[in-house]
Design a protein around this motif. Structure first.
Motif, short mmCIF file in Angstrom:
data_model
loop_
_atom_site.label_atom_id
_atom_site.label_comp_id
_atom_site.label_asym_id
_atom_site.label_seq_id
_atom_site.Cartn_x
_atom_site.Cartn_y
_atom_site.Cartn_z
N ALA A 89 -4.82 -8.31 -10.71
CA ALA A 89 -3.60 -8.82 -10.07
C ALA A 89 -3.74 -10.33 -9.88
CB ALA A 89 -3.38 -8.15 -8.71
N VAL A 90 -2.66 -10.94 -9.44
CA VAL A 90 -2.70 -12.32 -8.94
C VAL A 90 -2.98 -12.25 -7.45
CG1 VAL A 90 -1.41 -14.43 -8.59
CG2 VAL A 90 -1.16 -13.17 -10.74
N TYR A 91 -4.03 -12.91 -7.03
CA TYR A 91 -4.46 -12.89 -5.64
C TYR A 91 -4.02 -14.19 -4.96
CZ TYR A 91 -7.22 -8.71 -6.33
OH TYR A 91 -7.61 -7.42 -6.58
N SER A 92 -3.41 -14.04 -3.78
CA SER A 92 -2.92 -15.20 -3.05
C SER A 92 -3.48 -15.21 -1.64
CB SER A 92 -1.39 -15.18 -2.96
OG SER A 92 -0.81 -15.24 -4.24
N CYS A 93 -3.67 -16.41 -1.15
CA CYS A 93 -4.11 -16.64 0.21
C CYS A 93 -2.94 -17.24 1.00
CB CYS A 93 -5.30 -17.62 0.16
SG CYS A 93 -5.98 -18.08 1.74
N ALA A 94 -2.85 -16.90 2.26
CA ALA A 94 -1.75 -17.41 3.07
C ALA A 94 -2.23 -17.69 4.48
CB ALA A 94 -0.61 -16.41 3.10
N ALA A 95 -1.56 -18.65 5.12
CA ALA A 95 -1.90 -19.06 6.48
C ALA A 95 -0.75 -18.74 7.42
CB ALA A 95 -2.20 -20.56 6.51
N SER A 96 -1.10 -18.28 8.60
CA SER A 96 -0.09 -17.92 9.60
C SER A 96 -0.45 -18.50 10.96
CB SER A 96 0.00 -16.39 9.71
OG SER A 96 0.84 -16.02 10.78
N LYS A 97 0.61 -18.87 11.69
CA LYS A 97 0.42 -19.36 13.06
C LYS A 97 0.31 -18.21 14.05
CE LYS A 97 3.29 -23.35 11.89
NZ LYS A 97 4.59 -24.00 12.12
N VAL A 98 0.74 -16.97 13.65
CA VAL A 98 0.90 -15.91 14.64
C VAL A 98 0.17 -14.61 14.32
CG1 VAL A 98 3.10 -16.86 15.39
CG2 VAL A 98 3.06 -15.09 13.60
N THR A 99 -0.24 -14.37 13.09
CA THR A 99 -0.80 -13.06 12.78
C THR A 99 -1.88 -13.13 11.71
OG1 THR A 99 -0.24 -10.76 12.24
CG2 THR A 99 0.83 -12.47 10.93
N TRP A 100 -2.73 -12.14 11.68
CA TRP A 100 -3.70 -11.94 10.60
C TRP A 100 -3.55 -10.52 10.03
CZ3 TRP A 100 -4.77 -12.33 15.72
CH2 TRP A 100 -5.27 -11.20 16.35
N LYS A 101 -2.40 -9.94 10.35
CA LYS A 101 -2.16 -8.57 9.89
C LYS A 101 -1.20 -8.58 8.71
CE LYS A 101 -3.57 -6.66 14.27
NZ LYS A 101 -3.28 -5.72 15.38
N SER A 102 -0.63 -7.41 8.41
CA SER A 102 0.04 -7.22 7.13
C SER A 102 1.48 -7.72 7.05
CB SER A 102 0.01 -5.73 6.78
OG SER A 102 0.75 -5.00 7.73
N TYR A 103 1.98 -8.35 8.08
CA TYR A 103 3.38 -8.74 8.13
C TYR A 103 3.61 -9.98 7.28
CZ TYR A 103 2.63 -5.76 12.16
OH TYR A 103 2.23 -4.74 12.97
N GLN A 104 3.92 -9.80 6.02
CA GLN A 104 4.01 -10.92 5.07
C GLN A 104 4.99 -11.99 5.53
OE1 GLN A 104 4.20 -10.03 0.89
NE2 GLN A 104 3.32 -7.98 1.19
N GLN A 105 6.08 -11.57 6.14
CA GLN A 105 7.12 -12.52 6.53
C GLN A 105 6.65 -13.46 7.62
OE1 GLN A 105 7.06 -9.27 7.06
NE2 GLN A 105 8.00 -8.69 9.01
N LEU A 106 5.51 -13.18 8.26
CA LEU A 106 4.99 -14.02 9.33
C LEU A 106 3.95 -15.03 8.84
CD1 LEU A 106 4.70 -11.47 12.27
CD2 LEU A 106 6.58 -13.02 11.72
N TYR A 107 3.72 -15.04 7.55
CA TYR A 107 2.81 -16.04 6.99
C TYR A 107 3.63 -17.27 6.60
CZ TYR A 107 -1.08 -12.83 7.16
OH TYR A 107 -2.07 -11.99 7.61
N ASP A 108 3.14 -18.44 7.01
CA ASP A 108 3.94 -19.66 6.89
C ASP A 108 3.66 -20.44 5.61
OD1 ASP A 108 2.93 -19.50 10.10
OD2 ASP A 108 5.11 -19.72 9.74
N TYR A 109 2.42 -20.41 5.15
CA TYR A 109 2.03 -21.24 4.02
C TYR A 109 1.25 -20.40 3.01
CZ TYR A 109 2.96 -24.56 7.74
OH TYR A 109 3.54 -25.24 8.78
#
Length: 120
Positions: A89-109
C-alpha cells in the motif's frame, strides 16, 4: 505551515521487516500512520500520543506493527514485522492536535505517502 515527510518505504519480501519513519515540523503533535491499498479506502494503522505514553493499533496490524517516537528528533517510526503481501500500500503519516486514534478527520497535517510493496 507544518510539513510532514515519510521515509523508509520500498520492497520487502513476505515475512520480512521494514521500518518507516516520519518527521513533522513545528511543535510536537499526536501522530498516526495510515495506509491505502490500490482500490481500497485509507485505513488507520497505529497512533501515538505526543508524549509517547499512549498508543493505539488497528486489529489488522496489532502484534506485527509497532509505533514509536523520538521527540528529541521530532520523529515517529512504524516498525513492520512479518510483512504480508496484503500490507502492500501507500503508507502515510499524519499529525493531529487532538487525537492519536483512528479518527482520520481529526488529523490536521498529512505527508504525501510512500510506497511499500511486499513480494510473495
Amino acid at each position: 505551515q507544518v510539513h510532514v515527510r515519510e521515509s523508509g518505504g520500498g520492497l520487502v519480501q513476505a515475512g520480512g521487516s521494514l521500518r518507516l519513519s516520519c518527521v513533522a515540523s513545528g511543535r510536537t503533535y499526536h501522530m498516526g500512520w495510515f495506509r491505502q491499498a490500490s482500490g481500497k479506502e485509507r485505513e488507520f494503522l497505529a497512533g501515538i500520543s505526543a508524549s509517547g505514553g499512549q498508543t493505539s493499533y488497528a486489529d489488522s496490524v496489532k502484534g506485527r506493527f509497532t509505533i514509536s517516537r523520538d521527540n528529541a528528533k521530532n520523529s515517529v517510526s512504524l516498525q513492520m514485522d512479518s510483512a504480508q503481501p496484503d500490507d502492500t500500500a501507500v503508507y502515510s503519516c499524519a499529525a493531529s492536535k487532538v487525537t492519536w486514534k483512528s479518527y482520520q478527520q481529526l488529523y490536521d497535517y498529512w505527508g504525501q505517502g510512500i510506497q511499500v510493496t511486499v513480494s510473495s
